[in-house]
Design an enzyme around this catalytic site. Structure first.
Site, PDB file in Angstrom:
ATOM      1  N   HIS A  67       0.844  -1.198   0.000  1.00  0.00           N
ATOM      2  CA  HIS A  67       0.000   0.000   0.000  1.00  0.00           C
ATOM      3  C   HIS A  67       0.880   1.249   0.000  1.00  0.00           C
ATOM      4  CE1 HIS A  67      -3.815  -2.020   1.881  1.00  0.00           C
ATOM      5  NE2 HIS A  67      -3.302  -2.729   0.886  1.00  0.00           N
ATOM      6  N   GLU A  69       0.881   3.840   1.869  1.00  0.00           N
ATOM      7  CA  GLU A  69       1.368   4.214   3.199  1.00  0.00           C
ATOM      8  C   GLU A  69       2.566   3.373   3.615  1.00  0.00           C
ATOM      9  OE1 GLU A  69      -3.254   4.265   3.574  1.00  0.00           O
ATOM     10  OE2 GLU A  69      -1.733   3.286   2.335  1.00  0.00           O
ATOM     11  N   CYS A  97      -6.091   1.733   5.859  1.00  0.00           N
ATOM     12  CA  CYS A  97      -6.722   0.502   6.327  1.00  0.00           C
ATOM     13  C   CYS A  97      -6.128   0.143   7.698  1.00  0.00           C
ATOM     14  CB  CYS A  97      -6.482  -0.628   5.322  1.00  0.00           C
ATOM     15  SG  CYS A  97      -4.757  -1.177   5.246  1.00  0.00           S
ATOM     16  N   CYS A 100      -2.301  -0.558   7.557  1.00  0.00           N
ATOM     17  CA  CYS A 100      -1.497   0.665   7.467  1.00  0.00           C
ATOM     18  C   CYS A 100      -1.558   1.474   8.769  1.00  0.00           C
ATOM     19  CB  CYS A 100      -1.945   1.501   6.274  1.00  0.00           C
ATOM     20  SG  CYS A 100      -1.564   0.698   4.694  1.00  0.00           S
TER      21      CYS A 100
END
Length: 159
Positions: A67, A69, A97, A100
């Protein structure tokens, strides 16, 4: 009265800075979308300087943990030479999410700024206490632009 004006101008400057850095995260999100990735982008800022830029790479790397992040946190830690990012701000186009949010907590991120709320998979729905207790959270910066990018991407997938 002067103290009130001073606070207002500080807040206005902060909002301008948050918008500027969120626009940088949106540039990253667009890069992700161009690659067929879900268009989420992130930047990490430390002492008024962008030290990391990233976007989703889950399809490219065949890695569900890639992801934006996670990529940004890893790059920022590498740049600073340490795992704690308590003097940094993470700007991300969509609410992180739970995975993260956990990484943001472990990095002890000083501030998290995100654009669009993710009502289906955002950390606030499942683990609202996941972040480090000292992390400052600001949401809704350029939210409409961030959400529109996601909607356009998924509308294109449904065609």
């Amino acid at each position: 009265m002067n103290q009130q004006l001073k606070r207002l101008s500080i807040k206005e400057n902060t909002d301008l800075d948050d918008s500027y850095y969120m626009k940088q995260a949106l540039l990253e999100a667009r890069k992700a979308g161009e690659r067929g990735e879900v268009p989420v982008g992130a930047v990490v800022v430390c002492k008024d300087r962008i030290i990391a830029r990233a976007h989703n790479l889950t399809e490219t790397l065949t890695d569900v943990t890639a992801h934006a992040e996670m990529q940004a946190i890893t790059a920022a830690a590498s740049t600073l030479g340490g795992k704690y990012l308590n003097e940094c701000t993470l700007y991300v186009t969509v609410e992180p999410c739970v995975m993260c949010a956990g990484a943001i907590a472990w990095a002890q991120m000083g501030k998290l700024v995100f654009g669009a709320v993710d009502e289906k998979r955002g950390y606030q729905r499942y683990a609202s206490q996941a972040l480090h207790p000292k992390t400052i959270v600001v949401q809704g910066i350029l939210a409409d632009e961030c959400a529109a990018l996601m909607k356009e991407f998924f509308a294109g997938k449904r065609r």
